[in-house]
Motif scaffolding. Sequence first.
Motif: not given
Length: 126
Positions: A17-34, A66-75
């Motif tokens: 069971k999950i209860r979401i308390l809060n969340f917000e979206k962020s975009i890393d504008k300093g990323s090389a992939f922005y 994590f390192q080989y199968y997932f991409s880290i995207i700036p959002c």
Amino acid sequence: KPIVKSKNKIYVSKINKIRILNFEKSIDKGSAFYLDYFPKCESWKLDTNEIAEILQKSKIIDGHEFQYYFSIIPCYYNGKVIINDSISAKFEINSGSSTILILLDTSYFLGYYGKKKYFILNPGID
């Protein structure tokens, strides 16, 4: 057992069971992939139910996976949840299909392999 507590450490083997308390979206504008991902990051949206489903259906992954199968995207989405009615946790869901779940001093890397299209990139090697 879904939750095991041992000397100031909490282990979660299953999220029932999950209860979401809060969340917000962020975009890393300093990323090389922005600039590469900016339009997709702007349109990427998750709601409370989608975040809960992602957290419930994601699997714990190791550093290699994590390192080989997932991409880290700036959002990503950051937030706080209550797991199984008793454990407070923080999360960061990346638009590359991975999540970091933080419980006290323990971080779990999670990967989403589900069929629903929640992310900009799915796991895998292209």
